[in-house]
Scaffold this active site. Structure first.
Site, mmCIF file in Angstrom:
data_model
loop_
_atom_site.group_PDB
_atom_site.id
_atom_site.type_symbol
_atom_site.label_atom_id
_atom_site.label_comp_id
_atom_site.label_asym_id
_atom_site.label_seq_id
_atom_site.Cartn_x
_atom_site.Cartn_y
_atom_site.Cartn_z
ATOM 1 C CE LYS A 192 2.908 8.096 -0.727
ATOM 2 N NZ LYS A 192 3.201 6.691 -0.431
ATOM 3 C CE LYS A 245 2.382 8.108 -4.706
ATOM 4 N NZ LYS A 245 2.600 6.998 -3.839
HETATM 5 C C1 PBG Z 1 2.634 3.059 -0.599
HETATM 6 C C2 PBG Z 1 2.297 3.733 -1.882
HETATM 7 C C3 PBG Z 1 1.100 4.360 -2.266
HETATM 8 C C4 PBG Z 1 1.277 4.734 -3.608
HETATM 9 C C5 PBG Z 1 2.550 4.348 -3.971
HETATM 10 N N1 PBG Z 1 3.183 3.759 -2.894
HETATM 11 C C6 PBG Z 1 -0.174 4.532 -1.557
HETATM 12 C C7 PBG Z 1 -0.293 5.447 -0.417
HETATM 13 O O1 PBG Z 1 0.648 6.099 0.031
HETATM 14 O O2 PBG Z 1 -1.404 5.478 0.120
HETATM 15 C C8 PBG Z 1 0.236 5.403 -4.462
HETATM 16 C C9 PBG Z 1 0.396 5.184 -5.924
HETATM 17 C C10 PBG Z 1 -0.789 5.536 -6.743
HETATM 18 O O3 PBG Z 1 -1.811 6.064 -6.270
HETATM 19 O O4 PBG Z 1 -0.719 5.275 -7.943
HETATM 20 N N2 PBG Z 1 2.794 3.895 0.493
#
Ligand code: PBG
Length: 323
Positions: A192, A245
């Site tokens: 991520k 992601k």
């Molecule tokens: C929570 C989370 C996030 C997303 C999914 N789970 C936001 C982040 O990490 O700031 C992002 C999903 C998206 O942008 O569609 N941590």
């Protein structure tokens, strides 16, 4: 002599016969945002066509998910109260826990995944416990495990930690196994990245950090070898599915992961990817359907087995209509 590649592009039928990658409704996981309150179906301005749902109206969207042939959803909760330690993230009657029970009542076989994180639930908006102005890894693990366990108790099929703390998959696996939830699986947000593509989501989930950024826990977009180490570690700790992601700017990461690991790979086509298409289409610059389908296809071609996407319902409908 030269090769006549165009022979196999001659007509719709021959193109269908030689097609290497095909999208199916079963490839998609649909994100759903749940809120406290009654009679709420409120469009999320940063994610047009997506809504905040109160539990009493959840049946409307769940019915559509079913009708479209989507097999899985991932839940995000917007709690009423935030505090330093994300209390409402692990309460028995937290918004996500209630939503899981409701969905399991409505459609028991729908695959329910929960996002396990703290940022929507903490007053500071970070994905962990703050010590000396820093997100502390090891004290966060205990909370992440508690959140995951509370989701499992509510009936979640799969928990998806998105916090990016080290050791969280092991912490979750242990707590689930010790409490009789060995059957609950883990989809780890393994690679991520610290990405500007999450902007529209943070508006939708009210989860923007109140100070600093997420660069000390989410990955540097410049790194791909590091992503492989993250994935390898999560598999070793017990992840059933690993995730990359965002998706669109990280197709190389998906492909590397596909070539190196044999576990299923999920790709999260995030809010910014969706919002750019919506904005471009609204301005009349691009064709929403064509662009969205090409993007989703490219994510699958890169090696993703499943795609979390805000376009899931539309894409499933577009696929069916093409048939
Ligand atoms: C929570 C989370 C996030 C997303 C999914 N789970 C936001 C982040 O990490 O700031 C992002 C999903 C998206 O942008 O569609 N941590």
């Amino acid at each position: 002599m030269f090769a006549r590649h165009r022979r196999l592009r001659e007509s719709n039928n021959i193109r269908a016969l030689v097609r290497e990658t095909v999208l199916r409704p079963e490839d998609f996981i649909f994100p759903i945002f749940v809120v406290e309150g009654e009679n709420i179906k409120e469009e999320i301005s940063s994610l047009p066509g997506n809504y905040h749902w109160s539990l009493d109206r959840l049946n409307e969207i769940i019915k559509e998910v079913e009708e479209r042939g989507i097999k899985g959803v991932i839940l995000f909760g917007l709690p009423e109260h935030k505090d330093e330690i994300a209390t409402s993230a692990f309460e028995e009657n937290g918004i996500v826990q209630k939503a899981v029970r409701k969905i399991k009542e409505l459609v028991p076989e729908l695959w329910v995944i929960t996002d396990v994180c703290m940022c929507q639930y903490t007053s500071h908006g970070h994905c962990g416990i703050i010590c000396d102005n820093k997100v502390d890894n090891d004290s966060t693990l205990e909370y992440i495990a508690k959140i995951a366990l509370s989701h499992a108790k509510a009936g979640a099929d799969m928990v998806a930690p998105s916090d990016m703390m080290d050791g969280r998959v092991m912490a979750i696996r242990n707590v689930l196994d010790e409490n009789g939830y060995a059957h609950v699986s883990i989809m780890a947000y393994s690679a991520k990245y610290s990405s500007a593509f999450y902007g529209p989501f943070r508006e939708a989930a009210h989860s923007a950090p109140q100070f600093g950024d997420r660069k000390t826990y989410q990955m540097d977009p410049a790194n791909i070898r590091e992503a492989m180490r993250e994935i390898e570690e999560d598999i070793a700790e017990g992840a059933d599915i690993v995730m990359v992601k965002p998706a669109l700017s990280y197709l190389d990461v998906i492909r590397w992961a596909r070539d190196r690991f044999d576990v299923p790979i999920a790709a999260y086509s995030v809010s910014g990817e969706f919002a750019m298409i919506k904005a471009g289409a609204k301005m009349g610059l691009i064709n929403e359907k064509a662009i969205a389908m090409e993007m989703l296809l490219s994510i699958k071609r890169a090696g993703a087995d499943m795609i979390i996407t805000y376009h899931a319902l539309d894409a499933a409908r577009w696929i069916r209509k093409d048939e």
